[in-house]
Scaffold this active site. Structure first.
Site, PDB file in Angstrom:
ATOM      1  N   HIS A 270      55.415  24.347  38.890  1.00  0.00           N
ATOM      2  CA  HIS A 270      55.106  23.967  40.273  1.00  0.00           C
ATOM      3  C   HIS A 270      54.298  22.668  40.223  1.00  0.00           C
ATOM      4  CE1 HIS A 270      54.549  24.377  44.464  1.00  0.00           C
ATOM      5  NE2 HIS A 270      53.688  25.371  44.542  1.00  0.00           N
ATOM      6  N   HIS A 316      65.268  21.471  41.666  1.00  0.00           N
ATOM      7  CA  HIS A 316      64.474  22.064  42.746  1.00  0.00           C
ATOM      8  C   HIS A 316      65.080  23.390  43.153  1.00  0.00           C
ATOM      9  CE1 HIS A 316      62.145  22.412  46.454  1.00  0.00           C
ATOM     10  NE2 HIS A 316      61.316  21.572  45.866  1.00  0.00           N
ATOM     11  N   ASP A 371      57.961  14.784  41.915  1.00  0.00           N
ATOM     12  CA  ASP A 371      57.123  14.587  40.728  1.00  0.00           C
ATOM     13  C   ASP A 371      57.654  13.521  39.777  1.00  0.00           C
ATOM     14  OD1 ASP A 371      55.473  16.560  41.667  1.00  0.00           O
ATOM     15  OD2 ASP A 371      56.539  18.151  40.621  1.00  0.00           O
TER      16      ASP A 371
HETATM   17  N1  CMX Z   1      65.620  20.597  33.226  1.00  0.00           N
HETATM   18  C1  CMX Z   1      66.260  21.528  32.484  1.00  0.00           C
HETATM   19  N2  CMX Z   1      66.749  22.671  32.966  1.00  0.00           N
HETATM   20  C2  CMX Z   1      66.637  22.868  34.293  1.00  0.00           C
HETATM   21  C3  CMX Z   1      66.024  21.943  35.139  1.00  0.00           C
HETATM   22  C4  CMX Z   1      65.485  20.767  34.555  1.00  0.00           C
HETATM   23  N3  CMX Z   1      64.829  19.858  35.273  1.00  0.00           N
HETATM   24  N4  CMX Z   1      66.052  22.427  36.402  1.00  0.00           N
HETATM   25  C5  CMX Z   1      66.649  23.624  36.343  1.00  0.00           C
HETATM   26  N5  CMX Z   1      67.008  23.892  35.055  1.00  0.00           N
HETATM   27  C6  CMX Z   1      67.582  25.119  34.523  1.00  0.00           C
HETATM   28  C7  CMX Z   1      66.636  26.267  34.806  1.00  0.00           C
HETATM   29  O1  CMX Z   1      65.581  26.332  33.834  1.00  0.00           O
HETATM   30  C8  CMX Z   1      67.567  27.444  34.752  1.00  0.00           C
HETATM   31  O2  CMX Z   1      67.815  27.740  33.400  1.00  0.00           O
HETATM   32  P1  CMX Z   1      68.012  29.270  32.895  1.00  0.00           P
HETATM   33  O3  CMX Z   1      69.247  29.747  33.609  1.00  0.00           O
HETATM   34  O4  CMX Z   1      68.149  29.122  31.431  1.00  0.00           O
HETATM   35  O5  CMX Z   1      66.782  30.012  33.325  1.00  0.00           O
HETATM   36  C9  CMX Z   1      68.851  26.876  35.369  1.00  0.00           C
HETATM   37  O6  CMX Z   1      68.746  25.457  35.233  1.00  0.00           O
HETATM   38  C10 CMX Z   1      69.013  27.209  36.841  1.00  0.00           C
HETATM   39  O7  CMX Z   1      67.834  26.859  37.539  1.00  0.00           O
HETATM   40  P2  CMX Z   1      67.886  26.412  39.073  1.00  0.00           P
HETATM   41  O8  CMX Z   1      68.374  27.580  39.862  1.00  0.00           O
HETATM   42  O9  CMX Z   1      68.625  25.142  39.218  1.00  0.00           O
HETATM   43  O10 CMX Z   1      66.351  26.102  39.390  1.00  0.00           O
HETATM   44  P3  CMX Z   1      65.204  27.124  39.782  1.00  0.00           P
HETATM   45  O11 CMX Z   1      65.267  27.320  41.240  1.00  0.00           O
HETATM   46  O12 CMX Z   1      65.211  28.336  38.926  1.00  0.00           O
HETATM   47  O13 CMX Z   1      63.918  26.278  39.377  1.00  0.00           O
HETATM   48  C11 CMX Z   1      62.587  24.345  39.204  1.00  0.00           C
HETATM   49  C12 CMX Z   1      63.531  25.155  40.092  1.00  0.00           C
HETATM   50  C13 CMX Z   1      61.963  23.222  40.021  1.00  0.00           C
HETATM   51  C14 CMX Z   1      61.454  25.265  38.679  1.00  0.00           C
HETATM   52  C15 CMX Z   1      63.414  23.764  38.024  1.00  0.00           C
HETATM   53  O14 CMX Z   1      64.384  22.875  38.518  1.00  0.00           O
HETATM   54  C16 CMX Z   1      62.558  23.092  36.988  1.00  0.00           C
HETATM   55  O15 CMX Z   1      62.033  23.769  36.092  1.00  0.00           O
HETATM   56  N6  CMX Z   1      62.391  21.724  37.081  1.00  0.00           N
HETATM   57  C17 CMX Z   1      61.520  21.009  36.195  1.00  0.00           C
HETATM   58  C18 CMX Z   1      60.061  21.222  36.617  1.00  0.00           C
HETATM   59  C19 CMX Z   1      59.766  20.505  37.914  1.00  0.00           C
HETATM   60  O16 CMX Z   1      60.089  19.350  38.112  1.00  0.00           O
HETATM   61  N7  CMX Z   1      59.077  21.205  38.825  1.00  0.00           N
HETATM   62  C20 CMX Z   1      58.609  20.611  40.073  1.00  0.00           C
HETATM   63  C21 CMX Z   1      59.225  21.191  41.296  1.00  0.00           C
HETATM   64  C22 CMX Z   1      58.705  20.526  42.532  1.00  0.00           C
HETATM   65  C23 CMX Z   1      57.642  21.343  43.258  1.00  0.00           C
HETATM   66  O17 CMX Z   1      56.793  21.991  42.647  1.00  0.00           O
HETATM   67  O18 CMX Z   1      57.670  21.289  44.486  1.00  0.00           O
END
Ligand code: CMX
Length: 434
Positions: A270, A316, A371
């Site tokens: 987050h 996201h 971010d």
């Molecule tokens: N890099 C690598 N893998 C990613 C990814 C990224 N930036 N974004 C998603 N994925 C992966 C997930 O880890 C997940 O993998 P698993 O199936 O192995 O668990 C898969 O893709 C599906 O995830 P998703 O449904 O697309 O994304 P989520 O809703 O589960 O998670 C988020 C969303 C933001 C936590 C995720 O995209 C992420 O970890 N991003 C990087 C961290 C980040 O930038 N966070 C800031 C968010 C902004 C905020 O806080 O408002």
């Protein structure tokens, strides 16, 4: 007219509106719950209500119905070409109406009257070792302000349910009024000479933060206003806003609730992602001894993914396109720091990472979130990456306290979802397949 008087005129109508939803329309089903949502972090479940903001998966955040470009255009500004007053945004979030310059300044005045940090809060921060994480200090400092809150004593003395929003708003103004000073002091305690710079009554909330940080630069003042507006809210279902909402639903006050929300914001998936995103970009820059080529950035991205890590700043839970907050920061960087090598590194990442994530095929949204750019701007002004989540939290206080005020205004109840066992889910799945 003060914010509280303005809201007092609006609240009864909204109380009736929510009563109608609960009493007359309450039995109407609006969605189906899937097992994947129960075991998958409740993604997409429509189980919360707020009128403060809405995230459209493709167009991004809408504050009270207005997009980021619309908000930046329409809110009153200190002068032509500057970023808007944060006080105007707070008026919009709280009331649902675009403020006049006078209304925006009335919020700024309310904040100015509350901006100084009490000695007890300063002492609480100073009592901690300097290596303490800034988010720990931020959360502590918020709790240390609780002694001056009015909700808890007024509630103990007896308040009707329909009146709970008034002292919630008073606490919200006290908290948000003081937070820039708290954040800036934490910064100076940890990374500076430890002195406290008093607020300047001639400056607005955003500019005062820059001043209290000790960065008296016109562009940084503008960046601060923009930063806090862009980070102010993202619906109520994100982890920090939802945590604060849940805690406040027990009628724990704004200080308890916001501090809890900040503890959720401190997680790497987050709010901590902004410092990780900047470090990730700096890692690429350092590894290749300058702005990487596209080929180098591609290899660097795959190294991250192959090591089982996420690429911070991309993806996201709700958005399915480039985050308009990213775009607003990008435009600010283009205008004010086009030569920055870190900005150019971020530009290369923007060209490469979405393609890499698409090729990997896991992330539902390969596009950058806020971010991926926010840290580039802060770093340009020398702000330490470890502190970025505090900046995020400072902005988020605007949205969260608006949610809390309105949750109390319309009388949302204590939250208590039902849990089931995995056996029950298997039984339900079997029954559904027959
Ligand atoms: N890099 C690598 N893998 C990613 C990814 C990224 N930036 N974004 C998603 N994925 C992966 C997930 O880890 C997940 O993998 P698993 O199936 O192995 O668990 C898969 O893709 C599906 O995830 P998703 O449904 O697309 O994304 P989520 O809703 O589960 O998670 C988020 C969303 C933001 C936590 C995720 O995209 C992420 O970890 N991003 C990087 C961290 C980040 O930038 N966070 C800031 C968010 C902004 C905020 O806080 O408002």
């Amino acid at each position: 007219m003060l914010l509280k008087d303005f809201l007092a005129q609006r609240v009864p109508e909204w109380q009736a509106r929510v009563r109608k939803l609960a009493k007359e329309l309450g039995e109407i089903p609006i969605d189906t719950v899937h097992i994947r949502q129960v075991v998958g972090g409740m993604r997409g479940l429509k189980v919360l209500v707020t009128d403060i903001s809405y995230v459209d998966p493709y167009k991004g955040i809408h504050f009270r119905g207005y997009t980021i470009p619309e908000v930046l255009e329409a809110l009153p500004k200190p002068h032509e070409g500057a970023m808007p007053y944060v006080g105007g945004l707070y008026w919009l979030l709280m009331t649902g109406e675009l403020p006049t310059a006078e209304q925006a300044l009335s919020v700024e005045d309310e904040w100015k009257a509350r901006m100084s940090l009490p000695e007890a809060v300063v002492a609480a921060i100073r009592s901690m070792p300097k290596e303490t994480h800034p988010m720990t200090l931020f959360s502590m400092g918020i709790l240390a302000m609780r002694n001056d809150g009015v909700f808890a004593p007024k509630y103990a003395a007896g308040l009707k349910k329909t009146e709970l929003w008034g002292p919630t708003l008073e606490d919200a103004l006290l908290l948000t009024g003081r937070l820039p000073a708290l954040a800036a002091f934490i910064y100076r305690y940890k990374y500076g000479d430890g002195t406290l710079i008093e607020p300047n009554p001639d400056l607005d909330w955003g500019a005062n933060f820059a001043h209290m940080m000790g960065i008296d630069d016109e562009i940084y003042r503008d960046l601060s206003r923009l930063y806090f507006i862009l980070h102010s809210d993202h619906e109520v279902g994100n982890a920090s806003a939802h945590t604060a909402h849940l805690v406040n639903s027990t009628l724990a006050d704004v200080f308890y609730a916001f501090s809890a929300g900040m503890n959720a914001l401190a997680g790497p998936l987050h709010g901590l992602a902004n410092q990780n995103a900047l470090r990730w970009l700096m890692g690429a820059y350092d590894k290749y001894g300058g702005v990487p080529t596209k080929e180098q950035m591609e290899a660097y991205s795959w190294d991250t993914l192959n090591a089982g890590r996420v690429i911070p700043g991309f993806g996201h839970a709700v958005l399915r396109a480039t985050d308009p907050r990213y775009t607003a920061f990008y435009q600010f960087a283009e205008q004010h720091l086009p030569e920055s090598e870190l900005f150019r590194t971020a530009q290369v990442a923007y060209e490469v990472v979405p393609k890499v994530l698409q090729e990997q095929g896991k992330a539902k949204n390969p596009w950058p979130n806020v971010d991926a750019m926010s840290g580039v701007l802060q770093k340009h002004f020398g702000v330490e990456p470890e502190f970025y989540t505090v900046l995020f939290g400072l902005g988020r206080s605007l949205g969260i306290t608006s949610h809390l005020t309105w949750a109390r205004a319309v009388g949302l109840p204590i939250e208590r979802p039902k849990s089931v066992t995995t056996d029950m889910l298997f039984e339900m799945a079997e029954a559904a397949s027959k």
